[in-house]
Motif scaffolding. Structure first.
Motif, PDB file in Angstrom:
ATOM      1  N   GLY A 136       0.792  -1.226   0.000  1.00  0.00           N
ATOM      2  CA  GLY A 136       0.000   0.000   0.000  1.00  0.00           C
ATOM      3  C   GLY A 136       0.819   1.269   0.000  1.00  0.00           C
ATOM      4  O   GLY A 136       0.265   2.363  -0.151  1.00  0.00           O
ATOM      5  N   THR A 137       2.143   1.161   0.174  1.00  0.00           N
ATOM      6  CA  THR A 137       3.028   2.326   0.099  1.00  0.00           C
ATOM      7  C   THR A 137       3.594   2.409  -1.309  1.00  0.00           C
ATOM      8  O   THR A 137       4.191   1.450  -1.797  1.00  0.00           O
ATOM      9  N   ASP A 138       3.414   3.550  -1.948  1.00  0.00           N
ATOM     10  CA  ASP A 138       3.849   3.696  -3.340  1.00  0.00           C
ATOM     11  C   ASP A 138       5.322   4.069  -3.461  1.00  0.00           C
ATOM     12  O   ASP A 138       6.009   3.615  -4.378  1.00  0.00           O
ATOM     13  N   LEU A 139       5.826   4.899  -2.542  1.00  0.00           N
ATOM     14  CA  LEU A 139       7.213   5.325  -2.589  1.00  0.00           C
ATOM     15  C   LEU A 139       7.795   5.421  -1.193  1.00  0.00           C
ATOM     16  O   LEU A 139       7.072   5.717  -0.224  1.00  0.00           O
ATOM     17  N   ILE A 140       9.089   5.145  -1.094  1.00  0.00           N
ATOM     18  CA  ILE A 140       9.848   5.427   0.122  1.00  0.00           C
ATOM     19  C   ILE A 140      10.870   6.491  -0.253  1.00  0.00           C
ATOM     20  O   ILE A 140      11.662   6.299  -1.179  1.00  0.00           O
ATOM     21  N   VAL A 141      10.842   7.605   0.463  1.00  0.00           N
ATOM     22  CA  VAL A 141      11.705   8.739   0.144  1.00  0.00           C
ATOM     23  C   VAL A 141      12.721   8.928   1.264  1.00  0.00           C
ATOM     24  O   VAL A 141      12.361   8.949   2.446  1.00  0.00           O
ATOM     25  N   GLY A 142      13.983   9.065   0.894  1.00  0.00           N
ATOM     26  CA  GLY A 142      15.038   9.307   1.861  1.00  0.00           C
ATOM     27  C   GLY A 142      16.191  10.035   1.210  1.00  0.00           C
ATOM     28  O   GLY A 142      16.110  10.438   0.033  1.00  0.00           O
ATOM     29  N   ALA A 143      17.266  10.220   1.953  1.00  0.00           N
ATOM     30  CA  ALA A 143      18.457  10.854   1.396  1.00  0.00           C
ATOM     31  C   ALA A 143      19.036   9.980   0.290  1.00  0.00           C
ATOM     32  O   ALA A 143      18.804   8.766   0.241  1.00  0.00           O
ATOM     33  N   ARG A 144      19.793  10.591  -0.615  1.00  0.00           N
ATOM     34  CA  ARG A 144      20.334   9.889  -1.770  1.00  0.00           C
ATOM     35  C   ARG A 144      21.156   8.674  -1.346  1.00  0.00           C
ATOM     36  O   ARG A 144      22.111   8.777  -0.588  1.00  0.00           O
ATOM     37  N   SER A 145      20.736   7.494  -1.801  1.00  0.00           N
ATOM     38  CA  SER A 145      21.434   6.234  -1.519  1.00  0.00           C
ATOM     39  C   SER A 145      20.870   5.170  -2.440  1.00  0.00           C
ATOM     40  O   SER A 145      19.954   5.429  -3.230  1.00  0.00           O
TER      41      SER A 145
ATOM     42  N   SER B  62      16.342  10.197  -2.807  1.00  0.00           N
ATOM     43  CA  SER B  62      16.041   8.956  -3.526  1.00  0.00           C
ATOM     44  C   SER B  62      14.608   8.560  -3.204  1.00  0.00           C
ATOM     45  O   SER B  62      14.197   8.573  -2.043  1.00  0.00           O
ATOM     46  N   ALA B  63      13.855   8.235  -4.231  1.00  0.00           N
ATOM     47  CA  ALA B  63      12.493   7.718  -4.073  1.00  0.00           C
ATOM     48  C   ALA B  63      12.443   6.342  -4.725  1.00  0.00           C
ATOM     49  O   ALA B  63      12.740   6.210  -5.915  1.00  0.00           O
ATOM     50  N   VAL B  64      12.119   5.330  -3.959  1.00  0.00           N
ATOM     51  CA  VAL B  64      12.140   3.968  -4.482  1.00  0.00           C
ATOM     52  C   VAL B  64      10.760   3.337  -4.378  1.00  0.00           C
ATOM     53  O   VAL B  64       9.958   3.691  -3.504  1.00  0.00           O
ATOM     54  N   LEU B  65      10.501   2.416  -5.285  1.00  0.00           N
ATOM     55  CA  LEU B  65       9.270   1.620  -5.238  1.00  0.00           C
ATOM     56  C   LEU B  65       9.500   0.430  -4.317  1.00  0.00           C
ATOM     57  O   LEU B  65      10.383  -0.389  -4.587  1.00  0.00           O
TER      58      LEU B  65
ATOM     59  N   LYS C 257      -2.447   6.390  -8.992  1.00  0.00           N
ATOM     60  CA  LYS C 257      -1.285   5.499  -9.128  1.00  0.00           C
ATOM     61  C   LYS C 257      -0.522   5.706 -10.427  1.00  0.00           C
ATOM     62  O   LYS C 257       0.685   5.440 -10.489  1.00  0.00           O
ATOM     63  N   VAL C 258      -1.187   6.214 -11.462  1.00  0.00           N
ATOM     64  CA  VAL C 258      -0.509   6.409 -12.748  1.00  0.00           C
ATOM     65  C   VAL C 258       0.544   7.513 -12.650  1.00  0.00           C
ATOM     66  O   VAL C 258       1.423   7.622 -13.519  1.00  0.00           O
ATOM     67  N   LEU C 259       0.457   8.331 -11.603  1.00  0.00           N
ATOM     68  CA  LEU C 259       1.418   9.422 -11.435  1.00  0.00           C
ATOM     69  C   LEU C 259       2.632   9.011 -10.601  1.00  0.00           C
ATOM     70  O   LEU C 259       3.509   9.837 -10.346  1.00  0.00           O
ATOM     71  N   THR C 260       2.675   7.755 -10.180  1.00  0.00           N
ATOM     72  CA  THR C 260       3.751   7.307  -9.285  1.00  0.00           C
ATOM     73  C   THR C 260       5.126   7.526  -9.890  1.00  0.00           C
ATOM     74  O   THR C 260       6.034   8.071  -9.246  1.00  0.00           O
ATOM     75  N   PHE C 261       5.310   7.109 -11.132  1.00  0.00           N
ATOM     76  CA  PHE C 261       6.624   7.229 -11.766  1.00  0.00           C
ATOM     77  C   PHE C 261       6.991   8.693 -12.014  1.00  0.00           C
ATOM     78  O   PHE C 261       8.165   9.066 -11.945  1.00  0.00           O
ATOM     79  N   GLN C 262       5.980   9.511 -12.287  1.00  0.00           N
ATOM     80  CA  GLN C 262       6.236  10.940 -12.475  1.00  0.00           C
ATOM     81  C   GLN C 262       6.732  11.576 -11.189  1.00  0.00           C
ATOM     82  O   GLN C 262       7.713  12.334 -11.192  1.00  0.00           O
ATOM     83  N   VAL C 263       6.062  11.250 -10.069  1.00  0.00           N
ATOM     84  CA  VAL C 263       6.476  11.782  -8.773  1.00  0.00           C
ATOM     85  C   VAL C 263       7.857  11.250  -8.401  1.00  0.00           C
ATOM     86  O   VAL C 263       8.709  11.993  -7.898  1.00  0.00           O
ATOM     87  N   GLN C 264       8.090   9.974  -8.646  1.00  0.00           N
ATOM     88  CA  GLN C 264       9.387   9.381  -8.326  1.00  0.00           C
ATOM     89  C   GLN C 264      10.511  10.078  -9.089  1.00  0.00           C
ATOM     90  O   GLN C 264      11.556  10.417  -8.506  1.00  0.00           O
ATOM     91  N   ARG C 265      10.318  10.295 -10.379  1.00  0.00           N
ATOM     92  CA  ARG C 265      11.353  10.942 -11.184  1.00  0.00           C
ATOM     93  C   ARG C 265      11.611  12.363 -10.709  1.00  0.00           C
ATOM     94  O   ARG C 265      12.767  12.800 -10.617  1.00  0.00           O
ATOM     95  N   GLN C 266      10.546  13.088 -10.367  1.00  0.00           N
ATOM     96  CA  GLN C 266      10.716  14.464  -9.922  1.00  0.00           C
ATOM     97  C   GLN C 266      11.477  14.530  -8.602  1.00  0.00           C
ATOM     98  O   GLN C 266      12.333  15.408  -8.418  1.00  0.00           O
ATOM     99  N   ILE C 267      11.198  13.591  -7.683  1.00  0.00           N
ATOM    100  CA  ILE C 267      11.911  13.569  -6.399  1.00  0.00           C
ATOM    101  C   ILE C 267      13.377  13.214  -6.617  1.00  0.00           C
ATOM    102  O   ILE C 267      14.279  13.835  -6.031  1.00  0.00           O
ATOM    103  N   ASN C 268      13.645  12.233  -7.451  1.00  0.00           N
ATOM    104  CA  ASN C 268      15.029  11.821  -7.710  1.00  0.00           C
ATOM    105  C   ASN C 268      15.848  12.913  -8.386  1.00  0.00           C
ATOM    106  O   ASN C 268      17.076  12.961  -8.235  1.00  0.00           O
ATOM    107  N   GLU C 269      15.173  13.794  -9.129  1.00  0.00           N
ATOM    108  CA  GLU C 269      15.870  14.863  -9.841  1.00  0.00           C
ATOM    109  C   GLU C 269      15.802  16.191  -9.104  1.00  0.00           C
ATOM    110  O   GLU C 269      16.147  17.237  -9.672  1.00  0.00           O
TER     111      GLU C 269
END
Length: 424
Positions: free
Chosen positions: A55-64, A271-274, A252-264
Motif C-alpha cells: 500500500g506504500t507507493d514510494l519510500i523517500v530518503g536521502a540519496r542512496s 532517492s524515491a524507491v518503489l 497510481k498512474v502518477l507514481t513514476f512521475q512523482v518518483q522521477r521528480q523527487i530523484n531529480e
C-alpha cells in the motif's frame, strides 16, 4: 492377483529385515524431512518477506541505493546516509498528487529494538500482507510527547504492560551506555502481532524524538543543557529533519512521475524507491542462497537413496535361499526383480509419510520461535503443488535406484532357475 502376491511378498520380506531397514528408513525420513522443511520454509519466508509492506507507493530518503533505503526504513537494518530537511518533508505533504505522507525519524533504540519517531499517519496508512492495517492489541496510539507504543514482540519479550515507564537509549546498537534518563516515556499501547519488523520496533512521536535530544546536539548529554519532561514540553519541538518518509500517491498512474521528480530534485539530493521493486531485488539476491540450500538438501536425499541401494545389494547375498524357494514355487525372475523395486518404493513412501508428520510437528514448534526472534510468520497450511511434486519425486527416484538391486535379483533368480532345470 499377481500384483497382490508381489505386494504381499514384498511386505513379508521387508518385515523380515525390519531391523536393518529401519535404520535406512530413519536416515531417509530425516533427509526427506529436511528437503520438505527447506522447501516449505523458503516458500513461507518469501511470502512473509514480500508481505512486509504494502500500500506504500514510494519510500523517500536521502540519496542512496534503493536496497539501503529499504533496509533501514522497513527492516530496521543499517543506518541512513543522511536525513532529509523538514522543509523537504513539508513540500511532499503540500504536493497535490500525493495522498498521504508518513514521516520516519530513526537513530535511537530500546534494548536493541529500533525506536521510530512518526505520527498518527503510521497507524492509519501503513499496510502489510494483503493490505492489512495495523491494530492495537491493548491501549491506544501515542497522544502526548512522552507516550510510547511497542511492537508485539518488544512487549512480549520484555513483559511490558500499559503504564510502564521506558528509558530509551541514544544510538541504534544493542548495547548503549548513553540513556535518555531525564526523559522517560510512558507506555500507552501495544500493537497486535503482524509477523513483520513492525513487531520489533518502538514507536514515539516526532516531538518526543526531538524532546529527548535537547542537550544532546554533540551526540552525548551536555551537563546543564538537558531538560526534564516538563521543561521539554515548553519548548518548540518541531523537528529540523526526518530520516525518511513513506508516500502514498492519490492517482497510481502518477507514481513514476512523482518518483522521477523527487530523484531529480535540485533542492536536496533525494532517492524515491518503489518498495515492491526493491523487495524483489533484495529477494533475488537472497534467492541464490536459498536455491543452493534446496539443491544441497536434494543431494542429501539422493545420497540416502544410494545408501538404501547399497544396503539392498548387501542383503542380496543373504537372499539366495529365499530366491531359490520363490523360483521353486513358480516365481519368475521378473517377479523377483519387481520385488526389489517394490521394496525400495515402499520404504520411500513410508519415509515420506513419516517426514510429513515430523515436518508438521517441527514447524508447529519452530514457528513461535521464528516469529519472536526474527519476525518471520510461518503458518501451517496444505502443501502446494510444487511441494507435492518434490515429495512424489522421492518414491520415483527410489524406484530408479531400486533397478540395480532388481537387475542383480533377476540374474540371481534366472541362475537359480537354470540350476533347478539342470538338476543341480
Amino acid at each position: 492377483m499377481k500384483i497382490r502376491l508381489a505386494l504381499s511378498l514384498a511386505a513379508a520380506s521387508l518385515w523380515h529385515r525390519r531391523r536393518v531397514l529401519a535404520l535406512v528408513t530413519l536416515t531417509l525420513t530425516l533427509s526427506v524431512t529436511l528437503l520438505l522443511g527447506v522447501q516449505y520454509l523458503r516458500t513461507e519466508i518469501k511470502q512473509s518477506f514480500t508481505n512486509t509492506i504494502s500500500g506504500t507507493d514510494l519510500i523517500v530518503g536521502a540519496r542512496s541505493g534503493q536496497l539501503n533505503l529499504l533496509l533501514y526504513t522497513v527492516f530496521h537494518i543499517g543506518d541512513a546516509t543522511n536525513n532529509i530537511r523538514w522543509s523537504t518533508y513539508q513540500s511532499l505533504t503540500d504536493d497535490s498528487r500525493i495522498d498521504w505522507v508518513v514521516p520516519l525519524s530513526l537513530g535511537d533504540s530500546y534494548r536493541g529494538h529500533r525506536v521510530v519517531g512518526t505520527d498518527a499517519g503510521f497507524l492509519e496508512h501503513f499496510r502489510f500482507g494483503r493490505g492489512q492495517a495495523l491494530e492495537l492489541q491493548q491501549g491506544e496510539w501515542f497522544d502526548d510527547v512522552f507516550d510510547v507504543v511497542l511492537g508485539a514482540d518488544v512487549a512480549r519479550q520484555h513483559q511490558h504492560t500499559r503504564g510502564d515507564e521506558l528509558i530509551l537509549s541514544h544510538g541504534g546498537g544493542r548495547t548503549s551506555f548513553s540513556n535518555h534518563e531525564d526523559t522517560p516515556f510512558t507506555l500507552t499501547g501495544v500493537l497486535a502481532p503482524t509477523g513483520t519488523p513492525v513487531d520489533q520496533a518502538v514507536y514515539i512521536s516526532l516531538a518526543g524524538m526531538e524532546a529527548m535530544h535537547i542537550g544532546w546536539e554533540s551526540g552525548v548529554a551536555i551537563p546543564g543543557r538537558t531538560v526534564t519532561r516538563e521543561q521539554a514540553q515548553e519548548r518548540d519541538l518541531t523537528p529540523n529533519s526526518v530520516t525518511a518518509a513513506l508516500v502514498g500517491i492519490e492517482r497510481k498512474v502518477l507514481t513514476f512521475q512523482v518518483q522521477r521528480q523527487i530523484n531529480e530534485s535540485s533542492a536536496e539530493p533525494l532517492s524515491a524507491v518503489l518498495p515492491g521493486v526493491a523487495l524483489s531485488e533484495l529477494w533475488r539476491i537472497m534467492g541464490q542462497f536459498e536455491r543452493a540450500l534446496l539443491g544441497i538438501t536434494g543431494f542429501v536425499v539422493v545420497t540416502s537413496l544410494i545408501g538404501l541401494m547399497a544396503v539392498l545389494l548387501t542383503l542380496q547375498a543373504q537372499r539366495s535361499r529365499e530366491i531359490a524357494i520363490l523360483r521353486a514355487t513358480g516365481a519368475s525372475p521378473a517377479l523377483i526383480a519387481v520385488l526389489q523395486v517394490i521394496e525400495c518404493v515402499a520404504l520411500a513412501i513410508l519415509a515420506c509419510l513419516l517426514a510429513l508428520v515430523l515436518s508438521t510437528a517441527g514447524l508447529a514448534l519452530l514457528s513461535p520461535w521464528l516469529l519472536q526472534h526474527y519476525g518471520i510468520q510461518i503458518s501451517l497450511r496444505a502443501l502446494t503443488g510444487q511441494e507435492w511434486a518434490i515429495l512424489a519425486s522421492v518414491p520415483l527416484t527410489a524406484g530408479l535406484v531400486g533397478l540395480l538391486p532388481a537387475l542383480q535379483a533377476w540374474r540371481q533368480g534366472r541362475h537359480q532357475g537354470l540350476s533347478h532345470g539342470t538338476g543341480e
